[in-house]
Write a protein that holds these residues in place. Structure first.
Motif, short mmCIF file in Angstrom:
data_model
loop_
_atom_site.label_atom_id
_atom_site.label_comp_id
_atom_site.label_asym_id
_atom_site.label_seq_id
_atom_site.Cartn_x
_atom_site.Cartn_y
_atom_site.Cartn_z
N ASN A 62 0.81 -1.21 0.00
CA ASN A 62 0.00 0.00 0.00
C ASN A 62 0.85 1.27 0.00
OD1 ASN A 62 -2.33 -1.49 -0.05
ND2 ASN A 62 -2.80 -1.25 2.13
N SER A 63 2.01 1.21 0.63
CA SER A 63 2.90 2.37 0.67
C SER A 63 3.46 2.68 -0.72
CB SER A 63 4.05 2.14 1.64
OG SER A 63 3.58 1.98 2.96
N ALA A 64 3.53 1.66 -1.55
CA ALA A 64 4.12 1.83 -2.88
C ALA A 64 3.11 2.20 -3.95
CB ALA A 64 4.85 0.55 -3.30
N THR A 65 1.80 2.10 -3.64
CA THR A 65 0.79 2.41 -4.65
C THR A 65 0.47 3.89 -4.66
OG1 THR A 65 -0.98 1.92 -3.07
CG2 THR A 65 -0.27 0.13 -4.52
N SER A 66 0.01 4.36 -5.80
CA SER A 66 -0.24 5.80 -5.98
C SER A 66 -1.70 6.18 -5.76
CB SER A 66 0.18 6.22 -7.40
OG SER A 66 1.53 5.91 -7.64
N TYR A 67 -2.61 5.23 -5.87
CA TYR A 67 -4.02 5.56 -5.80
C TYR A 67 -4.70 4.68 -4.76
CZ TYR A 67 -2.77 7.53 -10.32
OH TYR A 67 -2.15 8.21 -11.32
N SER A 68 -5.62 5.26 -4.01
CA SER A 68 -6.28 4.52 -2.94
C SER A 68 -7.08 3.35 -3.46
CB SER A 68 -7.20 5.46 -2.14
OG SER A 68 -8.19 6.01 -2.98
N THR A 69 -7.55 3.43 -4.71
CA THR A 69 -8.34 2.33 -5.26
C THR A 69 -7.50 1.06 -5.43
OG1 THR A 69 -7.86 3.12 -7.50
CG2 THR A 69 -9.94 3.82 -6.49
N ARG A 70 -6.19 1.21 -5.40
CA ARG A 70 -5.32 0.04 -5.53
C ARG A 70 -4.96 -0.55 -4.17
NH1 ARG A 70 -0.80 1.98 -10.01
NH2 ARG A 70 -2.25 2.51 -11.67
N ASP A 71 -5.27 0.16 -3.09
CA ASP A 71 -4.88 -0.31 -1.77
C ASP A 71 -5.53 -1.64 -1.42
OD1 ASP A 71 -3.34 1.89 -1.45
OD2 ASP A 71 -4.54 2.84 0.12
N LEU A 72 -4.79 -2.44 -0.66
CA LEU A 72 -5.33 -3.70 -0.15
C LEU A 72 -6.11 -3.43 1.12
CD1 LEU A 72 -2.19 -6.00 -0.57
CD2 LEU A 72 -4.14 -5.76 -2.11
N GLU A 73 -7.10 -4.28 1.38
CA GLU A 73 -7.87 -4.22 2.60
C GLU A 73 -7.65 -5.51 3.37
OE1 GLU A 73 -11.72 -3.52 0.93
OE2 GLU A 73 -11.29 -1.41 0.49
N LEU A 74 -7.43 -5.41 4.66
CA LEU A 74 -7.06 -6.58 5.47
C LEU A 74 -8.20 -7.07 6.34
CD1 LEU A 74 -3.43 -5.99 6.80
CD2 LEU A 74 -4.19 -7.24 4.78
N PHE A 75 -8.41 -8.40 6.31
CA PHE A 75 -9.28 -9.07 7.26
C PHE A 75 -8.38 -9.81 8.26
CE2 PHE A 75 -12.08 -8.47 3.67
CZ PHE A 75 -13.34 -8.30 4.23
N TYR A 76 -8.50 -9.46 9.53
CA TYR A 76 -7.75 -10.13 10.58
C TYR A 76 -8.67 -11.16 11.22
CZ TYR A 76 -4.49 -6.10 10.43
OH TYR A 76 -3.59 -5.13 10.05
N PRO A 77 -8.48 -12.46 10.97
CA PRO A 77 -9.39 -13.46 11.54
C PRO A 77 -9.48 -13.33 13.06
CG PRO A 77 -8.06 -14.44 9.84
CD PRO A 77 -7.49 -13.08 10.08
N LYS A 78 -10.69 -13.49 13.56
CA LYS A 78 -10.93 -13.19 14.97
C LYS A 78 -10.61 -14.34 15.92
CE LYS A 78 -15.86 -14.37 14.47
NZ LYS A 78 -17.24 -13.82 14.48
N ASP A 79 -10.32 -15.54 15.39
CA ASP A 79 -10.10 -16.66 16.30
C ASP A 79 -8.63 -16.98 16.55
OD1 ASP A 79 -9.84 -17.48 13.68
OD2 ASP A 79 -10.79 -19.42 13.97
N SER A 80 -7.72 -16.27 15.90
CA SER A 80 -6.31 -16.51 16.19
C SER A 80 -5.49 -15.41 15.54
CB SER A 80 -5.84 -17.87 15.65
OG SER A 80 -5.92 -17.91 14.24
N ALA A 81 -4.25 -15.29 15.98
CA ALA A 81 -3.38 -14.26 15.42
C ALA A 81 -1.99 -14.83 15.18
CB ALA A 81 -3.32 -13.06 16.36
N PRO A 82 -1.84 -15.73 14.20
CA PRO A 82 -0.49 -16.22 13.92
C PRO A 82 0.38 -15.07 13.44
CG PRO A 82 -1.97 -16.79 12.13
CD PRO A 82 -2.83 -16.20 13.22
N ARG A 83 1.63 -15.11 13.85
CA ARG A 83 2.50 -13.98 13.53
C ARG A 83 3.85 -14.47 13.02
NH1 ARG A 83 2.90 -10.43 18.89
NH2 ARG A 83 4.01 -12.31 19.52
#
Length: 598
Positions: free
Chosen positions: A272-293
């Motif tokens: 997202n930092s490298a894209t020029s237009y907001s329409t290209r931005d990714l949207e994140l879903f963080y699953p609610k039952d775990s947070a593997p890292r």
């Protein structure tokens, strides 16, 4: 303060080939290094160890191999430390950072006798150290802490995020993956779990979440793995390139483009930092039952072979990475500190918005190494190209109606289930078809209908092998007076499957029958079992998967025959279950075979 010289000028070389000046025990050296590093850190912060003269001719050299995603940030810290003449035990540090794929380093360190030309390894996950041990563990590794973390999520292009209800709708891993794989308009991709910790942690989380959903969890996970295998990328750096780029309807519909991928928060931030237009931005879903890292463990490589200066410098650099300015450098590259919550600005840039659970202070317990290895085995077997010879019972008893199926016979439902099962396989998979019943082909109880070949290969008379096989499945018809000629058929089919074994594929023989052997002129059961055991070859494994169809089928006999050839028997009360059982059997039998070979 004047510039300090090294004890031995020959130590200034760049690799592990440099002579060692001092040796010490690992435990004693680690305690000494930590104490010295703490003292040196205080002195450096107070300015006591800043050098007026250049250090380039008198510095301790440290080679760091880092995961490609974090290497630029660590290199920036190293360059800054060199410019500021940061010292370790009174000596300037010359830290050089090289980016290398984690799986390649793990393979290298697994070989006994290797002499790596680096003192520190910074992979993206502790899994890689475990993988090194599993592969042989040739070069010892000493963990010294964690540099950063980055949670794993599902990244989507804007259109797909909207379809899934971003950001207002939250999902478990199982729900999110099901939503992303049950529609043809939302194509889900991932980096190869055999080469990517992100891909492996995500798939393991899907598996753990799915296990809570019911008895068919294994089949669902295998189906997810199979679906992912069609859209897998070789490495993390390549998976974002598969995403739809400009958000146009034409781009989104392009079958070569994914609308969703498993991705680390840091990778989404970088994208997202490298894209020029907001329409290209990714949207994140963080699953609610775990947070593997991803946890970026800092590993000393073969510590007993490090000189005292190298070991001190390695520990000093680890301490430096935890100081305020280097932490800001890591955050500017999208990484969270290992012991702090992420700044809201980082999460927003990565594509996170409330109420996605990215601010949760409690994370799930780390995924167990054995769970990761199990998922890796599942992936290896499920996505490996298969070579299956399918042998179907067409004896008179297969005419029996199936309760609740509108007068459909066992064979009718079996054919429909086999056609559905075939859809799970790729063009590279090989499948063939035999049928069997007494009196089917003169003195023989069996007949080969379609040779085992690639589903994507050209078929006879035009079309593909898949199309030819589908027509053959549909044309199967019961032999009204035919009995179950199981033993002779099994032996003949197994001999051919063994004789046509293809290395690098999952070779198996699948036999579906609703009864026990009824051919009184065939070989005996004991003779069949002995022959199968003799024919079985661990170097050319062809497990036999026997599926007993219907309540009258003899599961005990089917299982006994299958195990003689390194397989297993299964029973389905409804032939419609065959599709799920074949996939489950391939997974279970394949993993067992893989474990035996290891």
């Amino acid at each position: 303060m004047g510039r300090h010289s090294l004890p031995d000028d020959d130590m200034r070389g760049g690799g592990r080939s440099r002579p060692r000046v001092r040796r010490r025990t690992v435990a004693g050296a680690t305690m000494l290094v930590l104490a010295l590093a703490a003292g040196t850190g205080v002195a450096a912060q107070s300015g006591l160890l800043s050098f007026a003269d250049s250090c380039k001719d008198a510095a301790v050299r440290l080679e760091v191999v880092a995961s490609p995603d974090i290497a630029p940030a660590v290199r920036a810290v190293a360059d800054s430390a060199r410019q500021q003449e940061v010292t370790s035990d009174g000596q300037c540090m010359d830290v050089r950072v090289t980016a290398r794929e984690n799986y390649k380093v793990a393979q290298e360190l697994a070989v006994a006798g290797n002499k790596p030309e680096y003192e520190v390894w910074l992979p993206d996950s502790a899994f890689w150290a475990e993988r090194t041990k599993a592969l042989g563990g040739g070069v010892p590794l000493t963990p010294a802490g964690n540099v950063a973390v980055s949670p794993i999520a599902l990244a989507t292009v804007h259109a797909a995020g909207t379809e899934l209800g971003w950001p207002g709708k939250t999902y478990t891993w199982a729900e999110l993956t099901a939503a992303a794989t049950t529609t043809e308009t939302l194509r889900l991709g991932a980096a190869d779990p055999a080469r990517s910790a992100t891909g492996l942690l995500a798939l393991t989380s899907v598996s753990a979440s799915t296990q809570k959903s019911g008895p068919d969890a294994d089949t669902k996970v295998a189906a997810t793995a199979k679906a992912l295998s069609r859209r897998v990328s070789p490495a993390d750096s390549q998976v974002v390139r598969t995403l739809a780029r400009d958000g146009s309807a034409e781009d989104v519909r392009d079958p070569r483009r994914n609308q969703a991928v498993f991705l680390s928060e840091q990778a989404a931030y970088a994208y997202n930092s490298a894209t020029s237009y907001s329409t290209r931005d990714l949207e994140l879903f963080y699953p609610k039952d775990s947070a593997p890292r991803l946890d970026y463990p800092y590993q000393l490589v073969d510590e007993s072979e490090l000189s005292t200066d190298e070991s001190r410098a390695a520990t000093r650099f680890m301490a430096l990475l935890g100081e305020p300015e280097p932490r800001r450098t890591l955050a500017a590259h999208g990484f969270r500190a290992a012991d702090e919550a992420a700044a809201e600005s980082l999460v927003r840039t990565a594509g996170g918005r409330a109420p996605q659970p990215f601010t949760a202070t409690e994370t799930a317990a780390p995924l167990r190494p054995d769970a990761l290895q199990e998922t890796l085995g599942l992936w290896t077997i499920t996505v490996q190209s298969a070579r299956l010879t399918t042998v179907v019972d067409v004896s008179g008893s297969m005419q029996a109606p199936v309760p609740g199926r509108d007068a459909q016979s066992r064979l009718d439902v079996t054919k429909a289930s086999l056609l559905q099962a075939m859809e799970q396989f790729t063009p590279e998979d090989e499948i063939g078809l035999w049928e069997f019943a007494t009196g089917l082909d003169g003195p023989r109880d069996y007949r080969k209908l379609v040779a085992t070949a690639r589903l994507g290969a050209p078929g006879k008379g035009g079309g593909t092998h898949r199309a030819q096989l589908a027509e053959a499945f549909k044309a199967l018809a019961p032999v009204p007076e035919g009995a179950t000629g199981l033993y002779d058929t099994t032996l003949a089919a197994y001999k051919e499957a063994q004789g046509s074994y293809v290395k690098g594929k999952f070779n198996a023989l699948v036999i579906l029958t609703d009864g026990s052997n009824q051919d009184r002129f065939s070989i005996t059961r004991s003779a069949l079992l002995n022959q199968l055991k003799k024919l079985s070859d661990p170097q050319r494994p062809v497990p036999l998967i026997a599926i007993a169809v219907g309540p009258d089928a003899d599961l005990r006999e089917a299982d006994q025959i299958a195990r003689a050839a390194g397989g297993a028997g299964y029973q389905v009360s409804d032939p419609a279950e065959i599709q799920a059982v074949i996939l489950k059997a391939i997974m279970a039998v394949g993993q067992a075979g893989q474990a035996a070979q290891e």
